[in-house]
Design an enzyme around this catalytic site. Structure first.
Site, PDB file in Angstrom:
ATOM      1  N   ASN A  13      -6.460  -0.009  -3.648  1.00  0.00           N
ATOM      2  CA  ASN A  13      -6.359  -0.052  -2.774  1.00  0.00           C
ATOM      3  C   ASN A  13      -5.491   2.205  -3.559  1.00  0.00           C
ATOM      4  O   ASN A  13      -4.812   1.563  -2.876  1.00  0.00           O
ATOM      5  CB  ASN A  13      -6.623  -0.463  -0.967  1.00  0.00           C
ATOM      6  CG  ASN A  13      -6.619   0.804  -0.561  1.00  0.00           C
ATOM      7  OD1 ASN A  13      -6.765   1.467   0.063  1.00  0.00           O
ATOM      8  ND2 ASN A  13      -6.448   0.502   1.209  1.00  0.00           N
ATOM      9  N   TRP A  14      -6.552   2.786  -3.473  1.00  0.00           N
ATOM     10  CA  TRP A  14      -5.335   4.240  -3.825  1.00  0.00           C
ATOM     11  C   TRP A  14      -5.413   4.851  -2.777  1.00  0.00           C
ATOM     12  O   TRP A  14      -4.196   6.321  -2.267  1.00  0.00           O
ATOM     13  CB  TRP A  14      -5.762   5.134  -4.779  1.00  0.00           C
ATOM     14  CG  TRP A  14      -5.994   3.791  -5.917  1.00  0.00           C
ATOM     15  CD1 TRP A  14      -6.047   3.167  -6.493  1.00  0.00           C
ATOM     16  CD2 TRP A  14      -6.754   5.772  -7.375  1.00  0.00           C
ATOM     17  NE1 TRP A  14      -6.757   3.895  -8.016  1.00  0.00           N
ATOM     18  CE2 TRP A  14      -6.394   4.845  -8.473  1.00  0.00           C
ATOM     19  CE3 TRP A  14      -7.880   6.789  -7.672  1.00  0.00           C
ATOM     20  CZ2 TRP A  14      -6.868   5.623  -9.512  1.00  0.00           C
ATOM     21  CZ3 TRP A  14      -7.610   7.029  -8.827  1.00  0.00           C
ATOM     22  CH2 TRP A  14      -7.191   6.094  -9.578  1.00  0.00           C
ATOM     23  N   LYS A  15      -6.232   4.714  -1.350  1.00  0.00           N
ATOM     24  CA  LYS A  15      -5.491   5.089  -0.655  1.00  0.00           C
ATOM     25  C   LYS A  15      -5.567   6.543  -0.478  1.00  0.00           C
ATOM     26  O   LYS A  15      -6.650   6.943  -0.976  1.00  0.00           O
ATOM     27  CB  LYS A  15      -4.154   4.538   0.312  1.00  0.00           C
ATOM     28  CG  LYS A  15      -4.125   3.401   0.703  1.00  0.00           C
ATOM     29  CD  LYS A  15      -2.749   2.277   1.085  1.00  0.00           C
ATOM     30  CE  LYS A  15      -2.496   1.228   0.788  1.00  0.00           C
ATOM     31  NZ  LYS A  15      -1.107   0.257   2.097  1.00  0.00           N
ATOM     32  N   HIS A 101      -9.079  -2.346   7.385  1.00  0.00           N
ATOM     33  CA  HIS A 101      -7.388  -2.395   6.980  1.00  0.00           C
ATOM     34  C   HIS A 101      -6.725  -1.634   7.693  1.00  0.00           C
ATOM     35  O   HIS A 101      -7.083  -1.366   8.664  1.00  0.00           O
ATOM     36  CB  HIS A 101      -8.086  -1.038   5.828  1.00  0.00           C
ATOM     37  CG  HIS A 101      -6.488  -1.293   4.851  1.00  0.00           C
ATOM     38  ND1 HIS A 101      -5.409  -0.266   5.792  1.00  0.00           N
ATOM     39  CD2 HIS A 101      -5.989  -1.291   4.100  1.00  0.00           C
ATOM     40  CE1 HIS A 101      -4.134  -1.348   4.517  1.00  0.00           C
ATOM     41  NE2 HIS A 101      -4.593  -1.719   3.623  1.00  0.00           N
ATOM     42  N   GLU A 103      -4.494   0.301   8.430  1.00  0.00           N
ATOM     43  CA  GLU A 103      -4.121   1.612   8.928  1.00  0.00           C
ATOM     44  C   GLU A 103      -5.442   2.228   8.939  1.00  0.00           C
ATOM     45  O   GLU A 103      -5.250   3.124  10.252  1.00  0.00           O
ATOM     46  CB  GLU A 103      -3.902   2.067   6.983  1.00  0.00           C
ATOM     47  CG  GLU A 103      -2.917   1.714   6.916  1.00  0.00           C
ATOM     48  CD  GLU A 103      -2.295   1.943   5.091  1.00  0.00           C
ATOM     49  OE1 GLU A 103      -3.070   2.219   4.949  1.00  0.00           O
ATOM     50  OE2 GLU A 103      -1.224   1.428   4.694  1.00  0.00           O
ATOM     51  N   GLU A 171      -3.878  -8.944   4.666  1.00  0.00           N
ATOM     52  CA  GLU A 171      -2.331  -8.264   4.840  1.00  0.00           C
ATOM     53  C   GLU A 171      -1.679  -8.484   6.038  1.00  0.00           C
ATOM     54  O   GLU A 171      -1.415  -7.402   6.686  1.00  0.00           O
ATOM     55  CB  GLU A 171      -3.244  -6.471   4.419  1.00  0.00           C
ATOM     56  CG  GLU A 171      -4.223  -6.665   3.425  1.00  0.00           C
ATOM     57  CD  GLU A 171      -3.891  -5.407   2.297  1.00  0.00           C
ATOM     58  OE1 GLU A 171      -3.781  -5.271   1.508  1.00  0.00           O
ATOM     59  OE2 GLU A 171      -4.085  -4.453   3.303  1.00  0.00           O
ATOM     60  N   GLY A 177       3.582  -2.194   2.103  1.00  0.00           N
ATOM     61  CA  GLY A 177       4.372   0.050   1.038  1.00  0.00           C
ATOM     62  C   GLY A 177       5.924  -0.365   1.764  1.00  0.00           C
ATOM     63  O   GLY A 177       6.721   0.422   2.185  1.00  0.00           O
ATOM     64  N   SER A 216       2.949  -5.150  -0.737  1.00  0.00           N
ATOM     65  CA  SER A 216       4.254  -4.814  -1.440  1.00  0.00           C
ATOM     66  C   SER A 216       4.029  -6.685  -2.664  1.00  0.00           C
ATOM     67  O   SER A 216       4.916  -6.844  -3.395  1.00  0.00           O
ATOM     68  CB  SER A 216       5.119  -5.482  -0.988  1.00  0.00           C
ATOM     69  OG  SER A 216       6.082  -4.071  -0.494  1.00  0.00           O
ATOM     70  N   GLY A 237      -2.038  -1.724  -3.011  1.00  0.00           N
ATOM     71  CA  GLY A 237      -1.730  -0.936  -2.734  1.00  0.00           C
ATOM     72  C   GLY A 237      -1.609   0.482  -3.571  1.00  0.00           C
ATOM     73  O   GLY A 237      -1.925   0.534  -4.673  1.00  0.00           O
ATOM     74  N   GLY A 238       0.259   0.750  -3.582  1.00  0.00           N
ATOM     75  CA  GLY A 238       1.131   1.560  -4.128  1.00  0.00           C
ATOM     76  C   GLY A 238       0.890   0.858  -5.863  1.00  0.00           C
ATOM     77  O   GLY A 238       0.708   1.865  -6.564  1.00  0.00           O
TER      78      GLY A 238
HETATM   79  P1  13P Z   1       1.274  -1.764  -0.674  1.00  0.00           P
HETATM   80  O1  13P Z   1       0.320  -3.137  -2.124  1.00  0.00           O
HETATM   81  O2  13P Z   1       1.460  -0.925  -1.115  1.00  0.00           O
HETATM   82  O3  13P Z   1       2.020  -2.543   0.466  1.00  0.00           O
HETATM   83  O4  13P Z   1      -0.152  -1.770  -0.469  1.00  0.00           O
HETATM   84  C1  13P Z   1      -1.425  -3.124   0.358  1.00  0.00           C
HETATM   85  C2  13P Z   1      -2.546  -2.267   0.610  1.00  0.00           C
HETATM   86  O5  13P Z   1      -2.745  -1.963   2.065  1.00  0.00           O
HETATM   87  C3  13P Z   1      -3.410  -2.229  -0.065  1.00  0.00           C
HETATM   88  O6  13P Z   1      -5.005  -2.534   0.311  1.00  0.00           O
END
Ligand code: 13P
Length: 259
Positions: A13-15, A101, A103, A171, A177, A216, A237-238
């Site tokens: 997920n590149w956000k 998600h 967020e 999650e 993050g 993470s 994510g990251g």
């Molecule tokens: P991180 O891997 O950056 O913690 O993010 C997880 C995430 O929200 C994937 O959707």
């Protein structure tokens, strides 16, 4: 550890990250996924921002890496300024969409009912919905993590979910993050509860549904955090912004399958 008989999914997920030049990352992923043979053992998916879906689909070319979206509106079309319909995502080559998600739930007030409607919209367009659930730090400290997750599942996953049209991603909000991850015992407990819940509701389809862990996940911790039963891959994510980190996670999952 991926459930026997379930093909794992490693999803990125590149956000709100990525410009056209980020296709370098997709190109590098395609090359390395082919060279390293990970796609024989698992599915890989990248969910870039909506602006890049079309380009990403072209960039993966003949490599069977899936491209998906990060959210969608429930409706097929209409007066919804700024929103993107599932049919539009499908039209440019997306095959998955993330729904619910944390967020989106936090930034846009999306409720379980919204996530449910978005997932139905995703299915209508022929997309697989990746439905996200997860507790906050306060809910975990209050001993309510399992109840919160099972409650979110009940509200967010529509009737009619199958192993084909739905993936569940656990999650924990406090692990996203932050570099923090739950213990393997905690991940095992939640994933067992998720499996029980979807199996009770959807029978054999729930038994075969892919359950991802996210929060993470890095190349260095993937083999450990993804080791519990009923963890059929990761939502990253990251670390998905780097081809080598994302490949490192995919390689770790392949190692768990091969073990
Ligand atoms: P991180 O891997 O950056 O913690 O993010 C997880 C995430 O929200 C994937 O959707």
């Amino acid at each position: 550890m991926p459930t026997s008989g379930i093909r794992p999914l490693v999803a990125g997920n590149w956000k709100m990250n990525g410009l056209r030049r980020s296709m370098d990352t997709i190109e590098a992923l395609s090359t390395r996924a082919n060279e390293e043979g990970v796609l024989e053992a698992l599915d890989m998916l990248v969910c870039p921002p909506a602006t890049l879906i079309s380009l990403a689909v072209k960039t993966v070319d003949t490599t069977p890496i899936h491209i998906g979206a990060q959210s969608c509106h429930p409706a097929e079309s209409g007066a919804h300024t700024g929103d993107v319909a599932p049919e539009m995502l499908r039209d440019v080559g997306a095959s998955y969409v993330i729904t619910g998600h944390s967020e989106r739930r936090a930034d846009h007030g999306e409720t379980d009912a919204d996530v449910n409607a978005q997932s139905v919209g995703a299915w209508r367009a022929g997309l697989c919905a990746i439905v996200c659930v997860g507790e906050t730090r306060e809910e975990r400290e209050a001993g309510r993590a399992v109840d919160v997750v099972v409650g979110q599942l009940a509200g967010s996953v529509p009737d009619g979910a199958t192993a084909e049209n739905t993936v569940i991603a656990y999650e924990p909000v406090w692990a996203i993050g932050t570099g923090l991850t739950p213990t393997v015992e905690d991940i095992a407990q939640i994933h067992a509860a998720i499996r029980q819940s979807v199996a009770d509701r959807f029978g054999a389809e729930g038994e075969a549904m892919r359950l991802l862990y996210g929060g993470s996940v890095k190349p260095g911790n993937a083999a450990e955090v993804l080791s519990p039963a009923h963890v059929d891959g990761a939502l990253v994510g990251g670390a998905s912004l780097s081809a080598s980190d994302f490949m490192g996670i995919a390689t770790a999952v392949k190692g768990l399958v091969d073990a």
